[in-house]
Design a protein around this motif. Structure first.
Motif, mmCIF file in Angstrom:
data_model
loop_
_atom_site.group_PDB
_atom_site.id
_atom_site.type_symbol
_atom_site.label_atom_id
_atom_site.label_comp_id
_atom_site.label_asym_id
_atom_site.label_seq_id
_atom_site.Cartn_x
_atom_site.Cartn_y
_atom_site.Cartn_z
ATOM 1 N N GLN A 1 3.319 -5.417 -9.730
ATOM 2 C CA GLN A 1 2.475 -6.590 -9.476
ATOM 3 C C GLN A 1 1.926 -7.229 -10.749
ATOM 4 O OE1 GLN A 1 -1.191 -5.419 -7.502
ATOM 5 N NE2 GLN A 1 -0.842 -3.298 -8.111
ATOM 6 N N HIS B 1 -2.977 -10.431 8.055
ATOM 7 C CA HIS B 1 -3.948 -11.535 8.020
ATOM 8 C C HIS B 1 -3.344 -12.794 8.627
ATOM 9 C CE1 HIS B 1 -6.467 -9.121 5.245
ATOM 10 N NE2 HIS B 1 -5.302 -8.756 4.722
ATOM 11 N N PRO C 1 -2.768 0.740 -3.533
ATOM 12 C CA PRO C 1 -1.564 -0.073 -3.563
ATOM 13 C C PRO C 1 -0.478 0.532 -4.448
ATOM 14 C CG PRO C 1 -3.294 -1.087 -4.863
ATOM 15 C CD PRO C 1 -3.883 0.138 -4.246
ATOM 16 N N LYS D 1 -7.620 -11.878 -9.372
ATOM 17 C CA LYS D 1 -6.348 -11.216 -9.669
ATOM 18 C C LYS D 1 -5.293 -12.217 -10.136
ATOM 19 C CE LYS D 1 -6.803 -7.385 -6.538
ATOM 20 N NZ LYS D 1 -6.476 -6.948 -5.199
ATOM 21 N N LYS E 1 -14.595 -10.022 -1.581
ATOM 22 C CA LYS E 1 -13.138 -9.944 -1.415
ATOM 23 C C LYS E 1 -12.481 -11.226 -1.946
ATOM 24 C CE LYS E 1 -9.227 -8.290 0.349
ATOM 25 N NZ LYS E 1 -8.610 -7.044 -0.087
ATOM 26 N N GLU F 1 -12.589 -11.215 -5.661
ATOM 27 C CA GLU F 1 -11.667 -10.205 -6.201
ATOM 28 C C GLU F 1 -10.229 -10.721 -6.141
ATOM 29 O OE1 GLU F 1 -10.899 -5.497 -5.274
ATOM 30 O OE2 GLU F 1 -10.761 -6.937 -3.667
ATOM 31 N N GLN F 2 -9.874 -11.292 -5.007
ATOM 32 C CA GLN F 2 -8.501 -11.789 -4.843
ATOM 33 C C GLN F 2 -8.223 -12.936 -5.814
ATOM 34 O OE1 GLN F 2 -5.916 -10.629 -2.899
ATOM 35 N NE2 GLN F 2 -7.235 -8.888 -2.529
ATOM 36 N N HIS G 1 0.821 -1.203 0.000
ATOM 37 C CA HIS G 1 0.000 0.000 0.000
ATOM 38 C C HIS G 1 0.857 1.255 0.000
ATOM 39 C CE1 HIS G 1 -2.686 -3.099 1.720
ATOM 40 N NE2 HIS G 1 -3.610 -2.455 1.047
ATOM 41 N N LYS H 1 4.267 -13.019 -2.450
ATOM 42 C CA LYS H 1 3.143 -13.413 -1.581
ATOM 43 C C LYS H 1 3.071 -14.939 -1.559
ATOM 44 C CE LYS H 1 -0.701 -10.878 -1.545
ATOM 45 N NZ LYS H 1 -2.088 -10.376 -1.715
ATOM 46 N N ARG I 1 1.521 -11.240 -12.030
ATOM 47 C CA ARG I 1 0.224 -11.805 -12.444
ATOM 48 C C ARG I 1 0.249 -12.316 -13.875
ATOM 49 N NH1 ARG I 1 -4.172 -7.365 -10.610
ATOM 50 N NH2 ARG I 1 -3.244 -6.816 -8.613
ATOM 51 N N ALA J 1 -2.108 -14.042 2.833
ATOM 52 C CA ALA J 1 -1.679 -12.811 2.141
ATOM 53 C C ALA J 1 -0.407 -12.232 2.748
ATOM 54 C CB ALA J 1 -2.799 -11.768 2.161
ATOM 55 N N ARG K 1 -7.063 -4.910 10.173
ATOM 56 C CA ARG K 1 -5.779 -5.386 9.657
ATOM 57 C C ARG K 1 -4.579 -4.807 10.390
ATOM 58 N NH1 ARG K 1 -7.056 -4.566 3.396
ATOM 59 N NH2 ARG K 1 -8.013 -2.739 4.294
HETATM 60 O O1 LIG Z 1 -6.367 -3.001 1.226
HETATM 61 P P1 LIG Z 1 -7.410 -3.427 0.243
HETATM 62 O O2 LIG Z 1 -8.689 -3.830 0.865
HETATM 63 O O3 LIG Z 1 -7.588 -2.404 -0.825
HETATM 64 O O4 LIG Z 1 -6.880 -4.786 -0.423
HETATM 65 C C1 LIG Z 1 -5.609 -4.880 -0.979
HETATM 66 C C2 LIG Z 1 -5.783 -5.058 -2.445
HETATM 67 O O5 LIG Z 1 -6.356 -3.899 -2.960
HETATM 68 P P2 LIG Z 1 -7.685 -3.915 -3.784
HETATM 69 O O6 LIG Z 1 -8.424 -5.186 -3.460
HETATM 70 O O7 LIG Z 1 -7.245 -3.855 -5.211
HETATM 71 O O8 LIG Z 1 -8.410 -2.694 -3.347
HETATM 72 C C3 LIG Z 1 -4.444 -5.265 -3.105
HETATM 73 O O9 LIG Z 1 -4.736 -5.568 -4.432
HETATM 74 P P3 LIG Z 1 -3.764 -5.152 -5.613
HETATM 75 O O10 LIG Z 1 -2.635 -6.111 -5.504
HETATM 76 O O11 LIG Z 1 -3.402 -3.756 -5.409
HETATM 77 O O12 LIG Z 1 -4.609 -5.368 -6.820
HETATM 78 C C4 LIG Z 1 -3.658 -6.407 -2.517
HETATM 79 O O13 LIG Z 1 -4.326 -7.622 -2.768
HETATM 80 C C5 LIG Z 1 -3.538 -6.202 -1.023
HETATM 81 O O14 LIG Z 1 -2.927 -7.344 -0.473
HETATM 82 P P4 LIG Z 1 -1.367 -7.315 -0.122
HETATM 83 O O15 LIG Z 1 -1.132 -6.117 0.732
HETATM 84 O O16 LIG Z 1 -0.673 -7.255 -1.426
HETATM 85 O O17 LIG Z 1 -1.146 -8.573 0.600
HETATM 86 C C6 LIG Z 1 -4.882 -6.045 -0.396
HETATM 87 O O18 LIG Z 1 -4.700 -5.813 0.969
HETATM 88 P P5 LIG Z 1 -5.132 -6.896 2.016
HETATM 89 O O19 LIG Z 1 -6.606 -7.102 1.903
HETATM 90 O O20 LIG Z 1 -4.374 -8.151 1.682
HETATM 91 O O21 LIG Z 1 -4.705 -6.315 3.300
#
Ligand SMILES: O=P(O)(O)O[C@@H]1[C@@H](OP(=O)(O)O)[C@H](OP(=O)(O)O)[C@H](O)[C@H](OP(=O)(O)O)[C@H]1OP(=O)(O)O
Ligand SMILES: Nc1ncnc2c1ncn2[C@@H]1O[C@H](COP(=O)(O)OP(=O)(O)O)[C@@H](O)[C@H]1O
Length: 366
Positions: free
Chosen positions: A186, A338, A289, A157, A150, A153-154, A46, A136, A190, A240, A72
């Motif tokens: 990232q 997490h 992010p 990706k 969520k 969405e995950q 982030h 990751k 992917r 994560a 978190r």
């Molecule tokens: O902080 P959020 O809710 O925006 O979620 C993050 C995701 O953002 P997005 O879903 O695109 O809004 C974020 O998605 P992106 O990789 O940016 O697409 C990551 O999955 C992030 O996980 P981590 O910090 O890389 O382990 C995600 O963070 P965690 O949910 O794993 O803390």
């Protein structure tokens, strides 16, 4: 003027004033609260905090990660607090310490006590030209409490996560000939499928001239050590969460210099690693992010004066430093937003580690 007074002077700049200064100078090197600057070695994650800066570098060489929104942020803080609690007697947690950046408690800017940061060892600090990758780990990148949205969405990706068990989130690789870094964000990770994964991962070890085989071997050995920890623990599940891989990109000697600590009086940490372990159960309740396009960056070492050896002593790790071949690489677990208590092995994380290891071993065999 007292050190405290100096802090007040520096941190009493308003955000507005900072922005004006930055606009006026077109300045890239921002100085933020209390002499902190944006951390130049962040490869993923982030970008929150002031001006969406992301991770900050403190003048004493530690890094500051702003607490994410509940649950978190508090969950990650509780995790670090428990693992580094001074009175911790849990052997598994004590063994885990070596695989994490050292934790120096929480930190808050004097002026903005509502902003809380984790104060952590900068894993890249001792390197001259750190090559860094955030991977990751695990077959799913959402926790058991994630909403359906969520989860979907995950999964969308990187649908291969379940099969591959890891995902490259970002990297920067030093290129010898141009004295510059190649970075991948990232979307690079992917884009890798089963057939391109090995090649995609191997790019992290290529300096433009040759594959850094010694770095691959040493990193394998460090990951094996983390796997051994997972093979005997049943207390925690990590979702994560990442491994941060670092190796020395410079063909010259590793930076062994130890600077004098910054004036300790300039510290105003709040909340040392707590003496009483916190319950994970208590944290079970329930930003944009970082995205860096593939590009070449001119090398900026990003070193910042000061040192943290005194704080190392404080948490009983000061005399464990050695410099040898294995010091040319580092592997640490990071990102614990997490992490949950459990009573079974973390099969998902181990699956990811084993597949990462076997991919690295394949790279060595070629
Ligand atoms: O902080 P959020 O809710 O925006 O979620 C993050 C995701 O953002 P997005 O879903 O695109 O809004 C974020 O998605 P992106 O990789 O940016 O697409 C990551 O999955 C992030 O996980 P981590 O910090 O890389 O382990 C995600 O963070 P965690 O949910 O794993 O803390
Ligand atoms: N202890 C550390 N030392 C050096 N770099 C770190 C450290 N912790 C995090 N980083 C950098 O910051 C990035 C984001 O960290 P992370 O904890 O994963 O944040 P997020 O929760 O936003 O995903 C990592 O990819 C890495 O580049």
């Amino acid at each position: 003027m007292s050190a405290d007074g100096q802090i007040m002077d520096s941190s009493s700049r308003t955000l507005e004033k900072l922005e004006n200064e930055n606009n006026k100078n077109g300045s890239v090197k921002q100085v933020l609260l209390d002499g902190c600057v944006p951390f130049s070695h962040q490869v993923a994650g982030h970008k929150c905090g002031i001006n969406n800066t992301g991770v900050l570098q403190h003048p004493d060489g530690t890094i500051l990660k702003q607490l994410q929104a509940p649950p978190r942020g508090p969950r990650e803080m509780n995790f670090y607090t428990q693992v580094f609690a001074k009175d911790c007697t849990d052997k598994r947690l004590l063994d885990l310490q070596q695989h994490l950046p050292k934790f120096y408690g929480t930190w808050m800017p004097r002026e903005s006590p509502h902003e809380l940061y984790l104060k952590l060892e900068d894993v890249t600090r001792r390197f001259l030209r750190p090559c860094i990758m955030d991977v990751k780990i695990g077959r799913r990148s959402y926790d058991p409490f994630a909403s359906k949205e969520k989860r979907e969405e995950q999964i969308s990706k990187y649908p291969l996560m379940e099969e591959i068990g890891f995902l490259l989130l970002g990297m920067r690789v030093y290129q010898i000939n141009s004295d510059s870094y190649i970075t991948h964000d990232q979307f690079y990770g992917r884009s890798l499928g089963k057939d391109t994964l090995k090649y995609g991962l191997s790019r992290f070890f290529h300096n433009g001239q040759e594959l850094q085989r010694h770095a691959v071997s040493l990193i394998i050995s460090k990951i094996r050590s983390i796997l051994r920890w997972f093979e005997i623990q049943t207390e925690l599940h990590f979702y994560a969460s990442s491994l941060l891989l670092v190796y020395e990109g410079s063909p010259h000697t590793i930076n062994k210099s130890k600077h004098k600590p910054a004036d300790p009086a300039t510290e105003h940490q709040q909340g040392e690693p707590q003496s009483k372990a916190l319950s994970f159960q208590s944290s079970l309740t329930h930003s944009r992010p970082y995205c860096h396009d593939i590009q070449h960056e001119r090398n900026t070492n990003g070193k910042h004066g000061g040192s943290i050896e005194e704080q190392d002593e404080e948490i009983g790790m000061g005399d464990k430093k050695q410099f040898g071949q294995e010091e040319t690489v580092e592997v640490k677990m990071i990102d614990f937003a997490h992490v949950f208590p459990s009573d079974s092995p973390d099969e998902s994380y181990m699956y990811g580690l084993r597949n990462l290891l076997s991919t690295l071993e394949q790279i060595l065999k070629d």
